[in-house]
Design an enzyme around this catalytic site. Sequence first.
Site, PDB file in Angstrom:
ATOM      1  NE  ARG A 111      -6.829   6.262 -16.347  1.00 22.42           N
ATOM      2  CZ  ARG A 111      -7.405   7.399 -16.005  1.00 22.42           C
ATOM      3  NH1 ARG A 111      -7.483   7.730 -14.733  1.00 22.42           N
ATOM      4  NH2 ARG A 111      -7.910   8.190 -16.914  1.00 22.42           N
ATOM      5  CG  HIS A 125      -6.048  12.420 -13.250  1.00 24.04           C
ATOM      6  ND1 HIS A 125      -5.095  12.769 -12.318  1.00 24.04           N
ATOM      7  CD2 HIS A 125      -7.027  11.787 -12.555  1.00 24.04           C
ATOM      8  CE1 HIS A 125      -5.483  12.372 -11.115  1.00 24.04           C
ATOM      9  NE2 HIS A 125      -6.653  11.758 -11.237  1.00 24.04           N
ATOM     10  CD  GLN A 158     -14.506   9.392   1.668  1.00 23.09           C
ATOM     11  OE1 GLN A 158     -13.493   9.875   2.164  1.00 23.09           O
ATOM     12  NE2 GLN A 158     -14.650   8.094   1.492  1.00 23.09           N
ATOM     13  CB  ILE A 159     -14.315  14.562  -3.972  1.00 19.02           C
ATOM     14  CG1 ILE A 159     -13.250  13.465  -4.084  1.00 19.02           C
ATOM     15  CG2 ILE A 159     -13.810  15.841  -4.650  1.00 19.02           C
ATOM     16  CD1 ILE A 159     -12.959  13.038  -5.500  1.00 19.02           C
ATOM     17  CG  ASN A 197     -10.304   9.757 -11.932  1.00 24.98           C
ATOM     18  OD1 ASN A 197      -9.750  10.546 -12.680  1.00 24.98           O
ATOM     19  ND2 ASN A 197      -9.939   9.572 -10.682  1.00 24.98           N
ATOM     20  CG  ASP A 210      -2.240  14.177 -11.778  1.00 24.11           C
ATOM     21  OD1 ASP A 210      -2.364  13.199 -11.022  1.00 24.11           O
ATOM     22  OD2 ASP A 210      -3.060  14.461 -12.664  1.00 24.11           O
TER      23      ASP A 210
END
Length: 341
Positions: free
Chosen positions: A110, A199, A27-28, A143, A171
């Site tokens: 994360r 991040h 998607q990105i 990420n 951000d």
Amino acid sequence: MFKILSRTFTQHMKEPVRVVVTGGSGQIAYSLLFRIASGSLLGEHQPVILQIYDLPHMQSALKGVVMEISDGAFPLVHEIIASDTPSTVYADADYAFLVGAKPRGPGMERGDLLKQNGEIFVKVGQDLDKFAKKTVKVLAVGNPVNTNALIAMSNAPSIPKENFTAMTRLDHNRALCQLATYLNTEVHNIEKLVIWGNHSPTMFPDLTYTTLHNQKIKTKIDHIWYEKEFIPTVQQRGTAIIAARKASSAASAASAAVDHVRDWALGSNGQWVSMAVPSDLYNGEYGIPIGLIFSYPIVCANGSYQLVKDLKIDEFQHNKLRITVNELLKEKEAVVDLIRK
């Protein structure tokens, strides 16, 4: 591999540059590729060769993405190369958007991503080292971006460290939006906002130096709002988006990636931007230990970036910086076996 043939250009066009995008069917990347093709990244006179990577089982979907880019008839798209072969995709790359990574889903921490994505970025670093130009500008988007960029950088020893960055521009943009809403103004009136650190929810969106119409805003904002609403909202924005759309940020992430690399390549016109870059470059400036990819206030010019130096750091800021530094040190320790000495 599939390839769209080159196009010819008028005399005012520059020589094409090669732009790598990994995770090309995600998607990105889907949002990012069209922004690059349109000229939003490098300007209306800069042709691009899109070199798009995805895994073997994603090649059918990737072919559909290539078909759509082709159907856009973008004048700046000189050539499209899509493949699952690193030697083809990374060949002579000028810019690399490292988007391909396992996304964070609902309920995923994360830490769950560290090992899963770390090995991906070991291979990416090695492939960049083998096949890309030594001047390649690299942005980690997948990420956890700071640690992934660190892993890739350490596995590409022939490419200068300063060529590896991670994206905290998302951000930064989120913080600008929140602050502009609070101040009832437009984002372009706000300057000198800073994102420090990782991040992640430990990042520190800092308004200490921020100005509105060249006037410091510190006296215009309520400290309780700043500490209890603004900072947590920016820190948790990604989680809130996942909860709302059941998927990670995509279009806004792609837009931030374009902003990051465009300013790096073309300059930020004296404006501060937030970029996560190797702390090794700055010899402990602001108390940040070496060996991290850390977000700082940066000014870009002439294809490079410089740290904004000599800012005064008070106790409140110092405490926030310590939290995000400690998280990055723990992330690094968790993947120390993937970091080349």
